[in-house]
Motif scaffolding. Sequence first.
Motif, PDB file in Angstrom:
ATOM      1  N   LEU A 196     -20.809  17.239 -52.933  1.00 26.73           N
ATOM      2  CA  LEU A 196     -21.074  16.956 -54.349  1.00 26.73           C
ATOM      3  C   LEU A 196     -19.789  16.875 -55.175  1.00 26.73           C
ATOM      4  N   GLY A 197     -18.635  17.037 -54.517  1.00 28.29           N
ATOM      5  CA  GLY A 197     -17.353  16.855 -55.210  1.00 28.29           C
ATOM      6  C   GLY A 197     -16.847  18.055 -55.982  1.00 28.29           C
ATOM      7  N   ALA A 198     -17.304  19.248 -55.617  1.00 22.49           N
ATOM      8  CA  ALA A 198     -16.910  20.436 -56.389  1.00 22.49           C
ATOM      9  C   ALA A 198     -15.444  20.802 -56.200  1.00 22.49           C
ATOM     10  N   LEU A 199     -14.899  20.563 -54.990  1.00 24.62           N
ATOM     11  CA  LEU A 199     -13.539  21.029 -54.700  1.00 24.62           C
ATOM     12  C   LEU A 199     -12.513  20.413 -55.647  1.00 24.62           C
ATOM     13  N   THR A 200     -12.619  19.120 -55.885  1.00 28.33           N
ATOM     14  CA  THR A 200     -11.678  18.448 -56.784  1.00 28.33           C
ATOM     15  C   THR A 200     -11.704  19.062 -58.181  1.00 28.33           C
ATOM     16  N   MET A 201     -12.903  19.339 -58.668  1.00 27.14           N
ATOM     17  CA  MET A 201     -13.044  19.907 -60.010  1.00 27.14           C
ATOM     18  C   MET A 201     -12.500  21.335 -60.062  1.00 27.14           C
ATOM     19  N   GLY A 231     -13.605  20.973 -45.288  1.00 28.14           N
ATOM     20  CA  GLY A 231     -13.108  21.457 -46.569  1.00 28.14           C
ATOM     21  C   GLY A 231     -11.598  21.564 -46.583  1.00 28.14           C
ATOM     22  N   GLN A 232     -11.011  22.008 -45.479  1.00 33.50           N
ATOM     23  CA  GLN A 232      -9.552  22.137 -45.392  1.00 33.50           C
ATOM     24  C   GLN A 232      -8.870  20.770 -45.407  1.00 33.50           C
ATOM     25  N   LYS A 233      -9.495  19.800 -44.770  1.00 29.32           N
ATOM     26  CA  LYS A 233      -8.941  18.448 -44.780  1.00 29.32           C
ATOM     27  C   LYS A 233      -8.941  17.880 -46.199  1.00 29.32           C
ATOM     28  N   LEU A 234     -10.037  18.069 -46.895  1.00 28.79           N
ATOM     29  CA  LEU A 234     -10.135  17.598 -48.279  1.00 28.79           C
ATOM     30  C   LEU A 234      -9.146  18.344 -49.168  1.00 28.79           C
ATOM     31  N   PHE A 235      -8.983  19.635 -48.927  1.00 28.38           N
ATOM     32  CA  PHE A 235      -8.032  20.458 -49.685  1.00 28.38           C
ATOM     33  C   PHE A 235      -6.614  19.908 -49.518  1.00 28.38           C
ATOM     34  N   GLY A 240      -3.582  20.476 -51.877  1.00 27.60           N
ATOM     35  CA  GLY A 240      -3.736  21.929 -51.866  1.00 27.60           C
ATOM     36  C   GLY A 240      -2.448  22.671 -51.561  1.00 27.60           C
ATOM     37  N   ASP A 241      -1.596  22.083 -50.711  1.00 21.52           N
ATOM     38  CA  ASP A 241      -0.327  22.735 -50.389  1.00 21.52           C
ATOM     39  C   ASP A 241       0.553  22.864 -51.628  1.00 21.52           C
ATOM     40  N   LYS A 242       0.578  21.811 -52.435  1.00 24.98           N
ATOM     41  CA  LYS A 242       1.376  21.848 -53.667  1.00 24.98           C
ATOM     42  C   LYS A 242       0.797  22.854 -54.657  1.00 24.98           C
TER      43      LYS A 242
END
Length: 379
Positions: A196-201, A231-235, A240-242
């Motif tokens: 549902l796209g929560a990670l980006t938000m 989830g880690q790939k999307l992160f 996510g590293d930055k």
Amino acid sequence: MGKLIFVAIFMVFVVIAEFASSEVAAGAAVMVGSSGTKEEGDNKLVQEEEGDIDGGFSSLDGMLTWAIGHSDPGVLKQRSEDVQRMSVEELQNRQTELKELMERLKMPSDAQLMQVAVNDLDNSSLPLEHHLRALEELLELVEPIDNAIDLQKLGGYNVLIRILNHSEPEIRTAAAWALGKASQNNPVVQNQVLELGALTMLMKMMNSHTTEETLKALFAISALIRNNLNGQKLFYQEGGDKMLQEVLSNSSLDIRLRKKSLILIADLAVSQMENENAAEFSVFKNQLLLKAIVHSMESTDIDLGEKALYAIENVLQIKSPEIQRLREFFESGGTMEKLKQELQQFFDRTEHITDVESYRKEVHRLFHQNLAKVRQQLI
């Protein structure tokens, strides 16, 4: 014969309904009047029987036994004679009324409570207090794994993710918290929320000026991607590293953010050790992040230094050429020796120092061990 059975069942409903009504009235009277010995005994009885009223009965025999045991024999006989004089149609109408009363006495299920909370959150005309109360309800209701899964069927995650853009920080914070609680150790919900796209938000919320909002956003991010390769790939794709590097490099941020970031880094390292496919989207390719992790050990906060050591211990066990890049960070400026001195300054050789010191030695050993392996591979 059939009518007698019908009457008997009907009487059960009559007695239960009358008992429930009398107890409600008695409870009100106790609150208004003085508290004597008899009233205290009655209150205790009500508490003991609450489970039966709310939870129902396992059989009709159990219901009948309970009803008779809580009835006046004389009143029960009179009610029975009155009921027998009723026509079947009158009995059916009365039974319908009593069933409706019994339904009102029942406690709603978790699914019903979640639906009410979701509906309240989805109603923009309600005041802020109603939305906050609904979120508080969801925070408790989503803890059981089955409830968290059922929330998707009720449209709950769509609503929670939508209000991550709410104008009020309190609402955004509570929504992130609820998403994190629901996703913890729950792969089904993790994937539902990720789709549902929560990670980006949530990652955008890390730029908030409100500490609690960023803390809950990081909590939700960690819950979403822990032990979840998708989830880690999307992160990684979302930078996510930055994000982690910036948190660790900014000493002005709340130290809790830096500690939680180090815990997440340690988890990501473990995940990469256990899954070879995770290497292609590893956050540990970022040299500045590695440097920020090592520099965290130089903090005057002992707990932060310990978490940094734990993170590095896990990172050093990853089979990757990136480990070689850590050497200059470890040997430059005597980072390990500085940490040891700070530990000795804050504590006088307590057990805690011994634990952290053992971490330091283990990290140092693992580093040189892995460095030797990497060198052999490069020859």
